[in-house]
Structures are given as structure tokens and as C-alpha cells.
Design an enzyme around this catalytic site. Structure first.
Site, PDB file in Angstrom:
ATOM      1  CG  HIS A 135     136.691  15.048  -4.519  1.00  0.00           C
ATOM      2  ND1 HIS A 135     135.927  13.906  -4.438  1.00  0.00           N
ATOM      3  CD2 HIS A 135     137.335  15.165  -3.321  1.00  0.00           C
ATOM      4  CE1 HIS A 135     136.092  13.354  -3.232  1.00  0.00           C
ATOM      5  NE2 HIS A 135     136.947  14.095  -2.549  1.00  0.00           N
ATOM      6  CG  ASP A 151     132.597  19.390  -5.974  1.00  0.00           C
ATOM      7  OD1 ASP A 151     132.148  19.775  -4.876  1.00  0.00           O
ATOM      8  OD2 ASP A 151     133.517  18.549  -6.066  1.00  0.00           O
ATOM      9  CD  GLN A 185     137.362  21.567  -0.199  1.00  0.00           C
ATOM     10  OE1 GLN A 185     137.629  22.419   0.641  1.00  0.00           O
ATOM     11  NE2 GLN A 185     137.344  20.276   0.074  1.00  0.00           N
ATOM     12  CE  LYS A 214     134.514  18.073   1.731  1.00  0.00           C
ATOM     13  NZ  LYS A 214     135.724  17.499   2.342  1.00  0.00           N
ATOM     14  CB  CYS A 269     139.237  11.933  -3.401  1.00  0.00           C
ATOM     15  SG  CYS A 269     138.944  10.892  -1.957  1.00  0.00           S
TER      16      CYS A 269
END
Length: 405
Positions: free
Chosen positions: A121, A198, A201, A224, A363
């Protein structure tokens, strides 16, 4: 999991969009919040709205307890070793930028290597790209396999003794690839490098244990994982965070301020200048309580069943191309294109049927280039989605194909 009972907690799903029942398949962008989260944030504003850490009156004490109890909840949720390893930020992007900005001062020099992937991302791409430009460091990429995964061999061939940091997504927001970050961490550490993950997700959809992964940093966002927008988390190993300098200055993060010098307070507050996101932290705590009550293993299993069910039906549509690994190796999202239909047109038509999907480059423009497309459509699933909704979605895809044909 009692999916019908769960859906009752998400009032936003009980509505008509363009005269059709809402089918929300855009959780990878932002999840919906249950009433438990909304009610607990409302309770803060109605009952004990006050600033934290500064006042000794009853409301201030209760607000401070609510804020710091949220930190404890996050610590336990991802199994961080120390309370001070949990830094609240504005989101995943802010967490990654905090590390990148602090690294620029003391950790990265000209000629050092920063290793990322093309599936990142922009939030885990641009900060390292710009850091490399400013410091004359070398930005390197672990090559992707044809199905959008990375192999151990590719990791070993890319990460070297010159590598100072590896930054990699836990789960690709486009491909659905679930990266073996534990192996990446092992290889990075063998070369004396740190690893940042990251987890935007990752944390919402599977059980995450940062100690088991042995990652040095892990970043994720509240919005999220059923919580409010405007707050995220940076986990960092205590020994590393203690070496890093803050990048924002002001109230609460100081220990002593003189006319010509200042010193900083202890972790994690030295990275949290100014009035923090109090209501948002309390809402995040409520979201974690909700996820824990259902169980992360059950949530992951539900998403696995949904994505396999959707994958089989979508793959059977002539002219529909799915990107990323197979149905048994991916997270709960499917990114795709329908031949002859621009993703934005596809999303617009689906919206007329009450179905919310994401369209664009997500993104991830370098990844779009790697895929040789300009944009894609994406359907993402969560604990409140059903197979019946997928049936509705697939039928709408077929109708869209016929319409443009």
C-alpha cells in the site's frame, strides 16, 4: 458464529440503498462498527468527557483510565510483551511515517538498503521511497512470483548485510496474499536488519502474536477492525523504541522543559504529543472486546469460507480475471476485472443494485503497473457478510456483464 445475531449489532446494514438491501463488500477500506463500539464512545462524551493524564478530578481520572485500559487491551490482543510497546497514532499511515521519520535521524545512512515489495500500500511504500531519496539509501524490492506471492528464496536473495530495514505488508490489500512475515523477520534479523509489518489487513482478520512473529514494528488501524476512524497503533519492541527520537513535540510527551533544552518522558507517551484520541481509543477497546467475544479463529474461518465460495462463483464467469493467489491461499478479499468493463463503471452499476465494492488503484499504483492494469475492482468480506450476499453480488456481476455486452 451466529451470523444473524452478529448482523443485528450492525444497524447500518439494515437499510436500503437505491431500493435494494445494502450489501457491504468494502471492509478492506473501512469496516462497519457494532452498536457496542458506538455506545461506548457515546458514553464517554455523555458521562466523563475530559482530558487525560493531567487532571486529578473524577472525570479526568475516569478518562485516563479509559484511555490507558484501551492500551492494555491492544497489548493483550496482539500479545505485546510490554505495555509501553503500544503507541497510539492517527492510523497505520501515521505509525509507519513515525518510524520512517525517526529512522532518518539515527538509523539510515547513504548506501544503506531499505527492502520492500511492489505489493505494498502507498502508506508502506512512499515513506520508504522518500526516506531513501533524502538519505541516498538504496530502495530494493523482493520480487513477486507470478501469483503475487513471495518465496523464501526471493527474500534471501534480496535481504543482505547492507539492509537496515525490511517493510512488508502482512496481507496485501489488493492480492489477498498472506505473507510469511515470521520467515521475513528471521532472515532480516540474520542480517542485522529490523522488520516493520503493515498489519492493516492482518490484525482485523486473524490472530496476530507479535512476539511469535518476532517483528520489530507492527502497524494497524482501528477503522478496519470495527473501531472508529482517526486512531491506529504502532507496536514496537521496547529496546528499539527507547533508541528512537520523537518526531512531534509538545504537551504530555515531555519530562522537563527548560529555556534552552527539554527531555522526554518514558514510553509510550514520548511519541504521543498533545491531546490524544481519547474517545477513539475507548471505541477501539470496545471493538477488541467485540472481536474477542466472537473469537478471531472463528472470524478467520468464516472469511475463509466466504472467499472460497465467492472465488468459485466468480471464476466461473467468462471474461472475469481474478488477481493474486488461489482460493485456499488468500485472505478474505478478491480483486478482479471484468473484460470490457472499466472498474469504476462496474462499481457504479453494482451500486445501483445496493452493492458496495471498491474500484481504482487501491493506493497501490506500483502493483497495478506490475499487474499491467490501470485499476481493478475489489470485493472484501468480514464477519457480518453472508453467502446469500455473495449470491446477490455474483448475480449482479452477471447482469453487469450482459448490460455492457
Amino acid at each position: 458464529m451466529d451470523i444473524n445475531k452478529i448482523r443485528q449489532d450492525f444497524k447500518i446494514l439494515d437499510q436500503q440503498v437505491n431500493n435494494h438491501p445494502l450489501v457491504y463488500l468494502d471492509t478492506s477500506a473501512t469496516s462497519q462498527s457494532p452498536t457496542a463500539v458506538i455506545d461506548r464512545m457515546s458514553d464517554y462524551y455523555l458521562q466523563y468527557n475530559s482530558n487525560v493524564h493531567r487532571g486529578v478530578h473524577t472525570l479526568g481520572t475516569k478518562a485516563t483510565d479509559g484511555y490507558e485500559n484501551a492500551r492494555t487491551a491492544v497489548q493483550q490482543f496482539i500479545n505485546a510483551k510490554h505495555f509501553g510497546e503500544i503507541v497510539f497514532t492517527r492510523g497505520t499511515t501515521a505509525a509507519i511515517n513515525l518510524v520512517a521519520s525517526s529512522y532518518e535521524r539515527d538509523f539510515i545512512e547513504a548506501g544503506d538498503e531499505i527492502v520492500i515489495t511492489e505489493m505494498e500500500h502507498h502508506a508502506n511504500f512512499v515513506p520508504w521511497q522518500q526516506l531513501a531519496i533524502r538519505t541516498n539509501a538504496k530502495l530494493k524490492f523482493i520480487p513477486l512470483s507470478e501469483d503475487g506471492t513471495i518465496t523464501k528464496q526471493a527474500m534471501e536473495e534480496t535481504i543482505t548485510d547492507q539492509t537496515k530495514l525490511v517493510a512488508i505488508t502482512h496481507v496485501s490489500n489488493v492480492l489477498g496474499t498472506i505473507n510469511d512475515v515470521k520467515t521475513v523477520a528471521q532472515i532480516a534479523h540474520e542480517h542485522g536488519a529490523y522488520i516493520l509489518v503493515d498489519g492493516a489487513q492482518g490484525v482485523p482478520h486473524m490472530k496476530v502474536d507479535v512476539q511469535a512473529l518476532d517483528c520489530d514494528f507492527y502497524a494497524f488501524s482501528s477503522h478496519k477492525m470495527l473501531g472508529p476512524t482517526g486512531i491506529g497503533v504502532l507496536y514496537g519492541k521496547k529496546s528499539i523504541l527507547n533508541k528512537m527520537q520523537p518526531i512531534e513535540y509538545g504537551g504530555d510527551m515531555i519530562d522537563y522543559v527548560g529555556l534552552h533544552e527539554s527531555t522526554w518522558t518514558d514510553l509510550p507517551v514520548k511519541f504521543e504529543a498533545g491531546t490524544p484520541m481519547i474517545a477513539e481509543a475507548i471505541g477501539l477497546h470496545a471493538a477488541i472486546d467485540y472481536l474477542n467475544e466472537i473469537g478471531m479463529d472463528d472470524i478467520h474461518q468464516h472469511e475463509t469460507e466466504l472467499v472460497r465460495y465467492a472465488y468459485d462463483q466468480m471464476a466461473a464467469i467468462d471474461g472475469l480475471e481474478i488477481y493474486g493467489p488461489g482460493k485456499d491461499e488468500r485472505a478474505g478479499l478478491i480483486t478482479f476485472n471484468l473484460d470490457g468493463v472499466h472498474p469504476h463503471d462496474l462499481a457504479t452499476v453494482l451500486d445501483t443494485e445496493g452493492i458496495a465494492v471498491r474500484a481504482g488503484h487501491h493506493c497501490a499504483q506500483p502493483l497495478m503497473k506490475w499487474l499491467n492494469v490501470s485499476s481493478t475492482a475489489r470485493a472484501s468480506f468480514y464477519l457480518y457478510n453472508t453467502k446469500e450476499e455473495i449470491d446477490t453480488f455474483v448475480e449482479a456481476l452477471k447482469k453487469t456483464k450482459e448490460f455492457f455486452a
